[in-house]
Design an enzyme around this catalytic site. Structure first.
Site, short mmCIF file in Angstrom:
data_model
loop_
_atom_site.label_atom_id
_atom_site.label_comp_id
_atom_site.label_asym_id
_atom_site.label_seq_id
_atom_site.Cartn_x
_atom_site.Cartn_y
_atom_site.Cartn_z
N MET A 41 0.80 -1.22 0.00
CA MET A 41 0.00 0.00 0.00
C MET A 41 0.84 1.27 0.00
O MET A 41 0.44 2.28 -0.57
CB MET A 41 -0.92 0.01 1.23
CG MET A 41 -1.86 1.20 1.32
SD MET A 41 -2.93 1.14 2.78
CE MET A 41 -1.77 1.40 4.10
N ASP A 161 -1.34 -7.30 13.58
CA ASP A 161 -0.25 -7.75 12.70
C ASP A 161 1.08 -7.72 13.44
O ASP A 161 2.10 -7.31 12.90
CB ASP A 161 -0.18 -6.88 11.44
CG ASP A 161 0.63 -7.54 10.32
OD1 ASP A 161 0.78 -8.77 10.34
OD2 ASP A 161 1.11 -6.81 9.43
N ASN A 166 7.84 -6.30 12.57
CA ASN A 166 7.14 -5.06 12.91
C ASN A 166 7.57 -4.50 14.27
O ASN A 166 6.89 -3.65 14.84
CB ASN A 166 5.62 -5.27 12.90
CG ASN A 166 5.05 -5.18 11.50
OD1 ASN A 166 5.71 -4.71 10.58
ND2 ASN A 166 3.83 -5.65 11.33
N ASP A 179 4.03 -0.21 12.31
CA ASP A 179 3.04 -0.62 11.30
C ASP A 179 1.68 -0.96 11.91
O ASP A 179 1.32 -2.12 12.08
CB ASP A 179 3.56 -1.80 10.48
CG ASP A 179 2.81 -1.93 9.16
OD1 ASP A 179 1.77 -1.27 9.00
OD2 ASP A 179 3.28 -2.68 8.29
#
Length: 329
Positions: A41, A161, A166, A179
């Site tokens: 994205m 997530d 991350n 994130d």
């Protein structure tokens, strides 16, 4: 003769009144540098904010993003901006540049992803299971992650997530949970369902799944209910914390497979490896903590990220864990 500075200020105010997200300064204020990372994205660049002469991270939506992606980016900006915790990167500003580029300006994080630290730790073989050694340092990082996640839960936000890539670990002991693009806010479940069903289908080897069953999150770390496309609560993040614990102890996440379908099937069926199934020398109390966090049924799972952090801190101190029943001898 009119003052050009006043004219510029008036033009700026007019633009912002027309669109509160408009940031006319964005084209000149941020001196863009290296690409730090890119996903499906968006992309993240290192920039220098000329106004304060400081480094920052600029996350932008990639060209061609659809309305759902733009809406998710807006939601990520809003959620991250309101989470005020030392282990969550602070947001400096967010908006739309004159060229129409949506962006999020954040603190730039110097360091290594936890995923790289885990690979380095296990490169020479299984690390010593000592609270004071290198493994203990990473377990302390995980406890900090759990505390940040517990704070987010108290604010009505689920990350959804969590995984080693991350989590950033800085050179001076900083730990940052990154994130929040898939984060879910309390009360936004219906909006999330609409966005979820607008995503692209899974890869070809997952042809048996419908678009409405599109998985949000990363296989290997998400719980069965999330893999099955059901609504989740904070216990989904608890599962992910348990999965990261398994990876720290054994070098691999608790759910593996040769393909997306293999991993998805194993997750939904609850085929989840625990630490002692891979390393018989893992302490039984630490194994019990992982098993409690990784229970396939949410109702049987450790109740909170806060409790996970407390138990992990207790093990690091050498104190007994409440999730394990000790026996004499």
């Amino acid at each position: 003769m009119s003052d050009p500075r006043l004219t510029a200020a008036q033009a700026y105010l007019a633009a912002v009144r027309f669109d509160p997200t408009a940031m006319p300064h964005a084209e000149v204020a941020f001196e863009r540098g290296e690409l730090l990372g890119q996903g499906g994205m968006g992309a993240v660049y290192r920039v220098r904010d000329r106004r304060l002469d400081r480094p920052a991270a600029l996350k932008v939506v990639l060209p061609g993003a659809d309305d759902a992606a733009l809406e998710r980016f807006t939601r990520e900006s809003r959620i991250t901006a309101r989470l005020d915790h030392p282990a969550i990167p602070p947001v400096y500003e967010a908006g739309t540049s004159p060229r129409g580029e949506r962006y999020l300006l954040m603190r730039v994080v110097e360091g290594q992803p936890l995923s790289e630290r885990v690979k380095e730790l296990h490169a020479a073989g299984p690390p010593a299971l000592e609270p004071g050694g290198p493994l203990g340092e990473l377990l302390s990082v995980l406890a900090t992650v759990a505390e940040a996640v517990a704070y987010a839960h108290s604010e009505g936000v689920i990350h959804r997530d969590l995984k080693p890539s991350n989590v950033m670990v800085g050179g001076f002991g900083e730990v940052l949970v990154m994130d929040w693009g898939l984060a879910l806010e309390r009360g936004q479940e219906e909006e999330d369902e609409r966005l979820r069903t607008s995503l692209a289908p899974l890869p070809p080897d997952a042809a048996g799944l419908t678009q409405a069953g599109t998985v949000l999150g990363t296989l290997g770390y998400l719980p069965p209910e999330q893999a099955d496309g059901q609504r989740v609560d904070a216990r989904a993040d608890v599962f992910a914390l348990g999965a990261i614990l398994v990876e720290l102890l054994t070098g691999k996440p608790p759910i593996e497979g040769a393909s997306v379908v293999n991993k998805l099937t194993a997750t939904i069926r609850g085929q989840i490896a625990t630490p002692r199934q891979r390393r018989r020398d893992v302490p039984r109390d630490l194994d019990a903590l992982a098993r409690a966090a990784l229970a396939p049924e949410p109702a049987q799972r450790l109740e909170s990220a806060e409790r996970f952090a407390q138990e992990l801190r207790a093990w690091l101190r050498g104190d007994p864990l409440r999730c394990y029943r000790y026996t004499a001898g």
